[in-house]
Design an enzyme around this catalytic site. Structure first.
Site, PDB file in Angstrom:
ATOM      1  N   GLU A 237      10.768  -4.776   3.992  1.00 53.42           N
ATOM      2  CA  GLU A 237      10.855  -6.181   3.577  1.00 53.42           C
ATOM      3  C   GLU A 237      10.471  -6.327   2.106  1.00 53.42           C
ATOM      4  O   GLU A 237      11.151  -6.993   1.326  1.00 53.42           O
ATOM      5  CB  GLU A 237       9.891  -7.044   4.412  1.00 53.42           C
ATOM      6  CG  GLU A 237      10.250  -7.176   5.877  1.00 53.42           C
ATOM      7  CD  GLU A 237       9.508  -6.181   6.745  1.00 53.42           C
ATOM      8  OE1 GLU A 237       9.264  -5.044   6.278  1.00 53.42           O
ATOM      9  OE2 GLU A 237       9.194  -6.532   7.895  1.00 53.42           O
TER      10      GLU A 237
ATOM     11  N   GLU B   7      -3.669  -6.704  15.247  1.00 56.77           N
ATOM     12  CA  GLU B   7      -3.255  -5.380  14.767  1.00 56.77           C
ATOM     13  C   GLU B   7      -4.430  -4.405  14.860  1.00 56.77           C
ATOM     14  O   GLU B   7      -4.245  -3.209  15.043  1.00 56.77           O
ATOM     15  CB  GLU B   7      -2.721  -5.468  13.327  1.00 56.77           C
ATOM     16  CG  GLU B   7      -1.857  -4.294  12.935  1.00 56.77           C
ATOM     17  CD  GLU B   7      -1.004  -4.534  11.693  1.00 56.77           C
ATOM     18  OE1 GLU B   7       0.118  -5.057  11.815  1.00 56.77           O
ATOM     19  OE2 GLU B   7      -1.467  -4.211  10.583  1.00 56.77           O
TER      20      GLU B   7
ATOM     21  N   HIS C  53      -2.555 -33.124  18.590  1.00 55.23           N
ATOM     22  CA  HIS C  53      -1.354 -33.858  18.977  1.00 55.23           C
ATOM     23  C   HIS C  53      -0.253 -32.909  19.424  1.00 55.23           C
ATOM     24  O   HIS C  53       0.919 -33.286  19.435  1.00 55.23           O
ATOM     25  CB  HIS C  53      -0.907 -34.745  17.810  1.00 55.23           C
ATOM     26  CG  HIS C  53      -1.974 -35.727  17.425  1.00 55.23           C
ATOM     27  ND1 HIS C  53      -2.086 -36.976  17.990  1.00 55.23           N
ATOM     28  CD2 HIS C  53      -3.027 -35.594  16.582  1.00 55.23           C
ATOM     29  CE1 HIS C  53      -3.153 -37.596  17.488  1.00 55.23           C
ATOM     30  NE2 HIS C  53      -3.744 -36.770  16.631  1.00 55.23           N
TER      31      HIS C  53
ATOM     32  N   LYS D  26      10.219  -0.774  13.707  1.00 50.12           N
ATOM     33  CA  LYS D  26      10.763  -0.495  12.369  1.00 50.12           C
ATOM     34  C   LYS D  26      11.796   0.626  12.459  1.00 50.12           C
ATOM     35  O   LYS D  26      12.857   0.564  11.849  1.00 50.12           O
ATOM     36  CB  LYS D  26       9.647  -0.040  11.425  1.00 50.12           C
ATOM     37  CG  LYS D  26       8.638  -1.101  11.053  1.00 50.12           C
ATOM     38  CD  LYS D  26       7.671  -0.504  10.033  1.00 50.12           C
ATOM     39  CE  LYS D  26       6.453  -1.354   9.821  1.00 50.12           C
ATOM     40  NZ  LYS D  26       5.450  -0.720   8.981  1.00 50.12           N
TER      41      LYS D  26
ATOM     42  N   LYS E 290       0.839  -1.204   0.000  1.00 54.30           N
ATOM     43  CA  LYS E 290       0.000   0.000   0.000  1.00 54.30           C
ATOM     44  C   LYS E 290       0.877   1.258   0.000  1.00 54.30           C
ATOM     45  O   LYS E 290       0.664   2.178  -0.771  1.00 54.30           O
ATOM     46  CB  LYS E 290      -0.913  -0.027   1.230  1.00 54.30           C
ATOM     47  CG  LYS E 290      -1.869   1.140   1.312  1.00 54.30           C
ATOM     48  CD  LYS E 290      -2.817   0.962   2.479  1.00 54.30           C
ATOM     49  CE  LYS E 290      -3.599   2.229   2.740  1.00 54.30           C
ATOM     50  NZ  LYS E 290      -4.475   2.107   3.909  1.00 54.30           N
TER      51      LYS E 290
ATOM     52  N   GLY F 121      -4.785  -1.887   5.206  1.00 55.25           N
ATOM     53  CA  GLY F 121      -4.004  -2.992   4.652  1.00 55.25           C
ATOM     54  C   GLY F 121      -4.573  -4.364   5.006  1.00 55.25           C
ATOM     55  O   GLY F 121      -4.730  -5.234   4.148  1.00 55.25           O
ATOM     56  N   ARG F 122      -4.921  -4.570   6.268  1.00 58.87           N
ATOM     57  CA  ARG F 122      -5.378  -5.909   6.684  1.00 58.87           C
ATOM     58  C   ARG F 122      -6.823  -6.178   6.282  1.00 58.87           C
ATOM     59  O   ARG F 122      -7.355  -7.249   6.554  1.00 58.87           O
ATOM     60  CB  ARG F 122      -5.163  -6.105   8.187  1.00 58.87           C
ATOM     61  CG  ARG F 122      -5.775  -5.041   9.064  1.00 58.87           C
ATOM     62  CD  ARG F 122      -5.313  -5.166  10.514  1.00 58.87           C
ATOM     63  NE  ARG F 122      -5.734  -4.023  11.314  1.00 58.87           N
ATOM     64  CZ  ARG F 122      -5.071  -2.884  11.418  1.00 58.87           C
ATOM     65  NH1 ARG F 122      -3.940  -2.720  10.741  1.00 58.87           N
ATOM     66  NH2 ARG F 122      -5.512  -1.899  12.158  1.00 58.87           N
TER      67      ARG F 122
HETATM   68  O1  F6P Z   1       2.490  -4.496   9.913  1.00 56.55           O
HETATM   69  C1  F6P Z   1       2.358  -3.139   9.656  1.00 56.55           C
HETATM   70  C2  F6P Z   1       1.777  -2.872   8.294  1.00 56.55           C
HETATM   71  O2  F6P Z   1       1.679  -1.505   8.118  1.00 56.55           O
HETATM   72  C3  F6P Z   1       0.428  -3.560   8.067  1.00 56.55           C
HETATM   73  O3  F6P Z   1      -0.624  -2.857   8.607  1.00 56.55           O
HETATM   74  C4  F6P Z   1       0.408  -3.688   6.592  1.00 56.55           C
HETATM   75  O4  F6P Z   1      -0.546  -4.606   6.163  1.00 56.55           O
HETATM   76  C5  F6P Z   1       1.831  -4.132   6.332  1.00 56.55           C
HETATM   77  O5  F6P Z   1       2.608  -3.390   7.253  1.00 56.55           O
HETATM   78  C6  F6P Z   1       2.320  -3.935   4.929  1.00 56.55           C
HETATM   79  O6  F6P Z   1       2.264  -2.593   4.531  1.00 56.55           O
HETATM   80  P1  F6P Z   1       2.346  -2.156   3.015  1.00 56.55           P
HETATM   81  O7  F6P Z   1       1.179  -2.729   2.313  1.00 56.55           O
HETATM   82  O8  F6P Z   1       2.354  -0.669   3.019  1.00 56.55           O
HETATM   83  O9  F6P Z   1       3.625  -2.720   2.455  1.00 56.55           O
END
Ligand code: F6P
Length: 533
Positions: A217, A357, A388, A496, A211, A271-272
């Site tokens: 990452e 979250e 198990h 972060k 987003k 995002g979620r």
């Molecule tokens: O974990 C933090 C967060 O901001 C989430 O809310 C989001 O889904 C994820 O990182 C990834 O963010 P982006 O879509 O901006 O890469």
């Protein structure tokens, strides 16, 4: 009798609700059945093809009605209306949370800041469809002119977990997927390395989902993938191999994605909560546009139920109310979700992000502290595997943890009669938790341990859509009861920020800026990590 943490109730609960809490803290589940012949009927709720049996929970229809009245006093009806209408329910970030618009079937306009968003939603879905069809037809070609036949989806958190779960859930061994998709989220280079080891650079499309297009990452994995393509194909322009899904179009094009290959997200979708948007492109690529449409239809059916059903029989409302009851009235600090479906193996992981979250917060919407506890931790794994591992702890451990069994009633697998074993095991575990058994001190199970059973007809796109939307909406109901904003996530930012100087120190040495004030523990760990590099 079980040992309960019994938190103080918030000041604003009525005497009727407080009385129900005191009575039920001291009542065994078997007594609840003995005193109410209609208990199962009264505590079973249905909506959008899903059924939830709450009768094994330590709650009565009367207590549930008290919680629902409390929810109304917290403004639940008004908040539900605000959510669907696109009002700024995410007030810290000044935005709506309009994931419902992404699956809405109503053709009427829906304005955000004066602009009807529905044409944007439909046009984006059309672009997704065209792109997925072009890949399926072999019409999208890479830098060497070969058709792109497989996909690596790069994203993390909300830009990964939903599509990953649905792609996995809809795999049917009898039907080949339209286009195979591999997901890479972790910054650990081992994750991307494994995906690339299986990939042919000439025929691989990378779908980068972020987003913000700033998530470290995702950018690290996308940058490494781009370098791998350039090196292995011996060409500098590898843009044909990239599609981006983002709200930051300029950042994606600066990375090297052609503007025509950038699909939009909007700041009015969290995002979620975004798998219903272009974030779900991997689902369409892997399982086709019809499956994606069914997923949206199932979610839309749940939304319609949520919007219209009276609160007393409204599935997300009663499940949200129960979650609040278990946490605030009975003090359960954990909940376990066990999908009795291999196809839903990723459900607990997805729900961790969605619920923790969203509701892992400690202040109310006005910034004042929440009076009682908020969201319990959530974990789980598929049944019967979990039986198990940690079920021993659930049955005989010293902590009482409500369990949610998610049980499809029919299998989508053609093999044998094992599905009956699966269902029998799910029901038996819920029964054993509740009834327990006598015996020697070592063998005795105390029982009296609560659970909910959620039934779905089968794991197909429609019901997965309904199930995930159910969890979104019950998470919202819980947030209203806690008085918190479920749509921001400031807590994930500190780690972060702190990682940046540590990374610089790892790469550059002890004199890297910003590490001199480290706590002794982190400083010592850093010394060891640097020595090992
Ligand atoms: O974990 C933090 C967060 O901001 C989430 O809310 C989001 O889904 C994820 O990182 C990834 O963010 P982006 O879509 O901006 O890469």
């Amino acid at each position: 009798m079980q040992v309960y943490m019994t938190p103080e109730l918030p000041d604003d609960v009525t005497e009727g609700l407080a009385t129900a809490v005191r009575a039920l803290r001291a009542t065994r589940l078997d007594a609840l059945f003995a005193h109410d012949a209609r208990r199962v009927e009264q505590l079973t709720f249905a909506g959008a093809g899903l059924v939830a049996d709450l009768s094994k929970e330590r709650i009565t229809p009367g207590a549930l009605a008290e919680v629902l009245a409390h929810a109304e006093r917290q403004g639940l009806r008004e908040w539900m209306h605000a959510l669907f209408a696109g009002e700024k329910v995410n007030q810290t970030e000044g935005r709506p949370a309009l994931h419902t618009a992404l699956r809405r079937r109503d053709p009427a306009p829906l304005a955000v800041a004066g602009t009807d968003v529905m044409p944007l939603v439909r046009a984006t879905r059309e672009r997704m469809r065209a792109l997925a069809a072009a890949v399926a037809a072999g019409e999208r070609r890479g830098a060497t002119g070969e058709p792109l036949r497989s996909v690596v989806a790069i994203g993390i958190g909300g830009s990964d977990l939903g599509p990953r779960l649905v792609c996995d859930a809809l795999r049917d061994p009898r039907t080949p997927v339209v286009t195979p998709v591999t997901f890479v989220s972790n910054v650990d280079p081992a994750a991307l390395a494994r995906a690339l080891a299986e990939a042919d650079p000439a025929t691989t499309l990378f779908v980068v989902v972020s987003k913000t297009f700033t998530t470290e990452e995702t950018l690290a994995n996308a940058t490494t993938a781009r370098a791998w393509l350039r090196e292995t194909l011996a060409v500098s322009d590898v843009s044909a191999h990239f599609v981006a899904v983002t709200a930051a179009v300029d950042r994606a094009t600066a990375f090297g994605v052609d503007a025509g290959s950038v699909l939009p997200m909007w700041d009015w979708v969290g995002g979620r909560y975004s798998l219903w948007s272009a974030v779900g492109l991997p689902i369409m690529l892997m399982h086709g546009a019809d499956a994606f449409a069914q997923l949206l239809d199932g979610a839309a059916a749940l939304d319609e139920h949520f919007a219209r059903e009276p609160l007393a029989t409204n599935l997300p409302v009663v499940l949200g109310a129960l979650a609040w009851w278990n946490r605030v009235a009975l003090g359960h600090g954990q909940r376990v979700v066990v999908p009795y479906a291999h196809a839903l193996s990723l459900l607990p992981l997805y729900l961790q992000q969605l619920s923790l979250e969203s509701n892992g917060k400690r202040v109310r919407r006005d910034g004042t502290p929440v009076a009682g506890p908020t969201e319990p931790s959530l974990w789980g794994s598929p049944g019967t595997d979990g039986q198990h591992a940690y079920f021993q702890w659930l049955h005989q451990g010293t902590d009482v943890v409500p369990v949610e069994f998610v049980v499809p009633l029919a299998s989508t697998s053609p093999l044998g009669d094992q599905h009956a074993m699966l269902v029998a095991n799910a029901f038996a575990q819920a029964q054993a938790l509740m009834t327990g058994r006598g015996g020697t001190p070592e063998a005795a199970c105390p029982g009296d341990r609560p659970s909910t059973t959620v039934l779905l007809p089968r794991v197909d796109a429609w019901h997965v859509g309904a199930l995930l939307a159910l969890w979104e909406q019950r998470t919202f109901v819980e947030a209203v009861l806690y008085g918190i904003n479920p749509f921001d996530q400031y807590g994930v930012e500190l780690g972060k920020t702190l990682a940046r100087p540590l990374l610089a120190a790892l790469r550059a040495g002890s004199d890297a800026p910003g590490t001199d004030a480290l706590d002794p523990s982190t400083a010592a760990l850093l010394v060891r990590a640097r020595a090992a590099r």
